[in-house]
Design a protein around this motif. Structure first.
Motif, mmCIF file in Angstrom:
data_model
loop_
_atom_site.group_PDB
_atom_site.id
_atom_site.type_symbol
_atom_site.label_atom_id
_atom_site.label_comp_id
_atom_site.label_asym_id
_atom_site.label_seq_id
_atom_site.Cartn_x
_atom_site.Cartn_y
_atom_site.Cartn_z
ATOM 1 N N VAL A 137 69.227 17.117 32.021
ATOM 2 C CA VAL A 137 69.154 17.869 32.908
ATOM 3 C C VAL A 137 70.480 17.283 34.103
ATOM 4 O O VAL A 137 70.388 16.399 33.949
ATOM 5 C CB VAL A 137 67.879 17.794 33.289
ATOM 6 N N PRO A 138 71.586 18.151 34.328
ATOM 7 C CA PRO A 138 71.068 19.903 34.380
ATOM 8 C C PRO A 138 71.957 20.133 33.542
ATOM 9 O O PRO A 138 72.904 21.076 33.367
ATOM 10 C CB PRO A 138 71.629 19.575 35.594
ATOM 11 N N HIS B 84 70.886 21.266 30.353
ATOM 12 C CA HIS B 84 70.050 21.282 29.392
ATOM 13 C C HIS B 84 70.188 22.889 29.189
ATOM 14 O O HIS B 84 69.048 23.323 28.190
ATOM 15 C CB HIS B 84 68.608 20.635 29.895
ATOM 16 N N SER C 250 66.192 14.896 33.871
ATOM 17 C CA SER C 250 65.376 14.845 32.539
ATOM 18 C C SER C 250 64.569 14.897 32.515
ATOM 19 O O SER C 250 63.287 15.785 31.842
ATOM 20 C CB SER C 250 66.225 13.975 31.543
ATOM 21 N N VAL D 27 61.633 17.063 34.872
ATOM 22 C CA VAL D 27 62.200 18.590 33.507
ATOM 23 C C VAL D 27 61.542 19.097 32.529
ATOM 24 O O VAL D 27 61.099 19.698 32.682
ATOM 25 C CB VAL D 27 63.314 18.943 34.193
#
Lengths: 555, 543
Positions: free
Chosen positions: B235-236, B238, B294, B297
């Protein structure tokens, strides 16, 4: 110290686990329950031999086996038993064979027996492990069989109950995991040794602030597992939805993992934090006692009633631990054992009622006594023991806890005493509703206990009276370790100045290598420390007076 | 006439035999198919793939012994490093390819696919990942990245019968191409500020020189991290992964989730820990943020998914966060810990996706959690393996997942950097949250067919618009404007009729091998973690 070269504890732990795994894959559907029972009995007999060979009066760990397991992370296959864990091991050894006999009916296949055996091994492992990693491993491993027992053989809402139980306890243990890693790393930074050995970790020097944080991390797992108010919300659902075997394992055995963890790890690693934060735990314990008792009184489901009564009784154990008097702590350990026996007996009898009447709703039951006198007789014995009638084991435990707590923490003991009365209220009231009154049509002809049922309830009933009349047989074995632990806490908090066993220390080469030589004074876990009962008696009283003086001066 | 002499580097073919084996395997299959008239059965392709994989492992082990005996060395004009890390990563990649090949054999038979493409592409993707793991030069990393990525784009698109497969591939291609561009753009910046693309030379440049204004380099570093972050779905970067995981054919996802992560993390670890290690203070906060994002999320995103493949995409994101923890530690212990996690995760992920592939049943559509109800009764051993693998994902003690988590946590705590302890706590909370969705799958499998599965509130999931375009397409192709609620109801109806026959499938030998192998590894390594921890301690970089 190993009395014999035979690795008793390794076998006790591994036998059920290996047996369980094999059983799950072997095509032995019919034979499964007999094989499982056999394995469980062998483990039980070994545990019994350990108890007979156990040296009374020795405060340290006995039957120690230590092998390297994961060398690079300092993890050892390290087992030992002392006064604190001895009877918890016996409890596991006794109750699992009974569960296997009692619940092995036709609906259960080999997977069922396999899960129970794995659970038994995991429980043994957690009580006996002297390695923090090993403890955590087995502590978590108990979740999986319990989870599958619930979702495989539970009641209507078993999925929800299982998920809630699993996640709640997993969430608690997550904090234990973090705190465990951090503790080990701090120990590594101080000594350069990366180890999970609990006797070594106990020497970690921690500031008060980090003690408090780590104490909270460790306790998070244990108070959820026990459960202690207000972390109990998973338990009524899990107990009532689980099958009889699941309820017994959860309430009698796995609940003790929590209180055992508090006793073994919190008090050992964080004596100052434990001592200073004790009022919080004492208060929660007392609230649990009263709240559990009140809520239990209004339950209609018998299993939920036992769930709340467990909350109440385990509150006693909690205050017994955090009163920091040897008397109360002895009582707490005894009460852990007692609670295991009593809860198991109660769930077994509830299971029998459920099997016969297809309901455990107290308001729908009535007049069972006429139809099933032996069953009712067994139930009343268990209930009376549970509410602490003198002559039964419940009395001894509660009396020791309350009198020990009264010395140092008077008002908590006074309030907790109310719980004893309340437990009489809800238990006797429930008994009255379910067993007395006029029998309903459907319940008037139920079968009484069969011979098999009598046989597996009998050992529990005998133990209830045996411990009630001869408690010293157990207390003699428990108290040396308890004295040591209480002393450890008191010394860390400067309540007693002189180490009690100072004269008897033999500084080993390992100890002298220790960079922090000033820590040797606190190195109390010396299994070969010669002791006599007289010394205990003298020391116990002196500790009590010291404690009393300290608390008195604070007030 | 003056002949300009082209300076060619000396190529030591022996050192790159593991990669060559995989490529040769792919070429042999393609050549064989075009030269024979008869249709070649999938068993033959699988055999060749497995043989190529085993040969590759064999040569990697030989390399490993060379490294242990005579030390790590650079080959082919210093663009490839034969060190502990690269050879062990190569072994891991080949192992994943082998397991995926077993699984694919049953899959292509079930779906009536013919031709060697899927097997050849798997081998090529594997060789790309191996090159990435060994590359000691930004250009070489890029080459490996492209070999792997292009193979994976095609693998995602292979299911020509399903429109979702094409959609997934297109998404993957566009975003992946974009990420590759970002990576090479960042490499250009790094080259511009250091005068070399060779990681060793960059490191020695920093050893002798110091920038007072390093803006160019920092930009380059951030772009490189972003490019590789895309490949490992941190993330971000992903957003592609849930859609692609859901749409792509399941065996492709098996490979995507394992070797793409191995390659991506190997390159990321190598660049940051060798070339840019003197800029640790600058990249550590970036990795810290990526890790936290990560972890969170991945954990919370997976909670509301009802499609298992989609859920596992979030789980993969979550695991990326854990692997990044070792990089946050930025120590050799951290690298080893990340490597332990990579090993554990690769086996668990290939195993889980193997089971998911089997459960997908004909058409590869049967991935809703509601379709899993009652499976345990019909396929007890398969589901037991599945449960073991899912518990491994959740990091329950006794599985290798726990050992992996323990390794990264202790590495992080030992590094003692700012915020290390709080990151440990975040990671642990995230692991518990993610356990929720693994358990949901287990519960679904063990519940009765007609029983209600604990799934997120319908309103909740649609109001957060977690229903992706792909999910919409799944229900009604070309009717994207339908309300989400209607869609869900409609699908439930479809599924209830489909329930009976989708669960009556036969489990092929290849798939059984894949599941038994991975779940066995998960348990055995969980109980005897020495095996991988000791190996991972040898996973060092040449510098």
């Amino acid at each position: 110290m190993t009395q014999t070269s035979f690795p008793f504890l390794t076998v006790i732990v591994l036998l059920p686990i290996i047996g369980g795994v094999l059983l799950a894959f072997l095509p032995v559907d019919k034979l499964a329950k007999y094989l499982a029972l056999g394995v469980s009995v062998v483990s039980g007999v070994l545990a019994l031999i350990v108890m007979l060979l156990f040296k009374t009066g020795d405060a340290g760990y006995q039957f120690v086996t230590n092998h390297s397991w994961v060398s690079s992370l300092g993890i050892g296959w390290h087992f030992g038993v002392d006064g604190i864990s001895l009877f918890l091991m016996e409890m596991v050894a006794l109750i699992f064979p009974i569960i296997l006999i009692a619940t092995g009916d036709k609906t259960k296949n080999n997977t069922y027996s396999a899960w129970l055996l794995i659970l038994e091994g995991a429980c043994f492992g957690s009580f006996l492990s002297m390695d923090l990693f090993g403890f955590f491993l087995f502590f978590e491993l108990t979740l999986i069989p319990a989870y599958f027992l619930i979702i495989g053989w539970g009641g209507k809402e078993r999925n929800k109950a299982a998920l809630k139980f699993f996640l709640y306890t997993l969430f608690g243990s997550a904090f234990l995991f973090a705190a465990m890693v951090i503790l080990v790393v701090i120990h590594h930074n101080q000594t350069g040794v990366f180890t999970f050995d609990i006797t070594k970790l106990a020497h970690t020097k921690l500031s008060y602030a980090s003690q408090v944080l780590l104490f909270l991390g460790f306790s998070a797992a244990f108070v959820v597992k026990t459960p202690i108010f207000p972390f109990h919300t998973w338990s009524p659902k899990a107990y009532s939805e689980a099958p009889t075997s699941g309820s017994i394992s959860l309430a009698s055995i796995m609940a003790k993992l929590g209180t055992y963890g508090l006793l073994r790890f919190d008090l050992n690693f964080f004596p100052q934090a434990s001592y200073r934060l004790a009022p919080i735990l004492l208060t929660l314990g007392v609230i649990g006692i009263i709240y559990g008792a009140i809520v239990a009184a209004v339950q209609r489901d018998f299993k939920r009633l036992v769930a709340f009564s467990s909350l109440s009784h385990l509150g006693f154990v909690a205050i017994g631990i955090f009163a920091f008097s040897t008397i109360a702590m002895n009582g707490a350990i005894l009460q852990m054992f007692n609670h295991g026996i009593l809860t198991a007996a109660m769930f077994l009898i509830i299971g029998m009622i459920l099997e016969r009447t297809k309901t455990i709703d107290i308001s729908k039951l009535s007049g069972l006594q006429k139809a099933a006198p032996v069953l009712s007789g067994a139930m009343i014995v268990v209930i009376l023991a549970s509410l602490g009638l003198p002559g039964t084991n419940g009395f001894i435990g509660e009396f020791l806890i309350l009198s020990g707590t009264f010395i140092g923490h008077r008002w908590w003991a006074v309030v907790a005493l109310g719980g004893v009365i309340l437990s009489a209220v809800y238990l006797l009231w429930a008994y009255q509703r379910a067993f007395h009154r006029k029998a309903e049509e459907s319940h008037s002809v139920i079968r009484d206990m069969t011979i098999k049922e009598k046989l597996y309830i009998a050992p529990l009933i005998i133990l209830i009276f045996f411990i009630g009349i001869f408690p010293s047989t157990m207390l003699n074995k428990i108290s040396p370790s308890v004295n040591l632990l209480v002393h450890h806490v008191q010394q860390a908090n400067h309540i007693v100045k002189q180490p009690a066993y100072a004269a008897s220390y033999k500084s080993s080469s390992a100890a002298s290598k220790n960079k922090h030589s000033n820590l040797n004074a606190t190195e109390l876990y010396r299994p070969d420390a010669p002791t006599s009962r007289l010394l205990y008696a003298a020391k116990t009283t002196s500790n009590e007076t010291n404690l009393q003086m300290k608390t008195g001066s604070v007030k | 006439m003056i002949a300009t002499q082209l300076l060619l580097p000396k190529i030591s073919y022996f050192s790159i035999l593991p990669e060559i084996c995989l490529i040769v395997g792919a070429l042999v299959m393609l050549a064989m198919t075009s030269m024979t008239r008869n249709r070649i059965t999938s068993e033959v392709y699988t055999g060749i793939t497995v043989l190529a994989g085993i040969a590759s492992i064999g040569f990697s082990i030989k390399n490993y012994h060379d490294v242990l005996r005579s030390g790590a060395h650079l080959v082919i004009d210093n663009v490839l490093a034969i060190d502990g890390f690269s050879v062990l990563a190569a072994i891991l990649v080949s192992a994943c390819v082998i397991i995926a090949a077993f699984l694919t054999q049953n899959f292509v038979d079930r779906e009536n696919w013919s031709g060697p493409e899927i097997f050849a592409l798997m081998l090529l993707a594997g060789s790309g990942a191996q090159f990435m793991a060994a590359a000691n030069d930004l250009i070489m990393i890029f080459l490996g990245l492209e070999i792997m990525s292009i193979s994976l784009y095609v693998l995602a698109a292979l299911d020509t019968k399903r429109i979702q497969s094409g959609e997934a591939a297109l998404k993957y291609l566009v975003l992946g191409g974009f990420a590759s561009a970002i990576f090479i753009y960042g490499s250009a910046f790094v080259y511009g500020s250091t005068g070399s693309t060779n990681l060793g030379q960059i490191a020695s440049f920093f050893a002798t020189s110091y920038y007072t204004h390093n803006g160019l380099l920092i930009i380059g570093m951030i772009l490189v991290i972003a490019g590789l972050g895309f490949k490992v779905a941190a993330v971000p970067f992903h957003v592609w992964s849930p859609d692609v995981y859901q749409g792509a054919p399941s065996p492709s996802v098996t490979l995507m989730s394992s070797i793409a992560k191995i390659g991506g993390f190997a390159a990321l670890l190598r660049i940051l820990m060798t070339a840019l290690v003197s800029y640790k203070a600058d990249w550590q906060p970036i990795i810290y943020i990526l890790a936290v994002a990560s972890l969170l999320v991945g954990a919370f995103g997976g909670l509301v998914q009802s499609n298992v493949k989609r859920m596992l995409a979030y789980s993969a994101i979550n695991h990326s966060g854990f692997i990044l923890l070792g990089l946050v530690a930025a120590t050799q212990v951290g690298v080893s810990a990340s490597f332990v996690y990579l090993i554990a995760y690769s086996f668990i992920a290939t195993g889980v996706f193997s089971v998911v592939t089997i459960l997908g049943s004909k058409g590869d559509q049967n991935h809703d959690i509601r379709n899993y109800r009652g499976l345990a009764k019909k396929h007890p051993y398969l589901i037991l393996g599945f449960a073991v693998l899912l518990f491994g994902q959740a990091g329950i003690p006794g599985t290798v997942g726990f050992i992996a988590k323990l390794s990264v946590f202790q590495a992080l705590a030992r590094s003692g950097g700012p915020g290390a302890y709080s990151l440990v706590v975040v990671a642990i909370v995230s692991s518990v949250v993610s356990a929720v969705y693994y358990l949901r799958v287990v519960i679904a499998c063990y519940s009765k067919p007609d029983e209600e599965v604990i799934i997120p509130d319908r309103l909740f999931s649609s109001s957060l618009s977690f229903v992706s375009p792909i999910q919409t397409a799944e229900g009604h192709i070309g009717q994207e404007h339908e309300g989400a609620t209607l869609l869900v109801e409609d699908r439930v109806e479809n599924l209830q009729t489909a329930d009976e026959d989708t669960q009556d499938f036969r489990i092929g030998i290849g798939s059984s091998i894949a599941v038994i192998l991975t779940s066995g590894i998960v348990v055995v390594l969980g109980i005897f973690p020495n095996l991988i921890i000791d190996l991972a301690n040898h996973a060092t970089f040449i510098f």
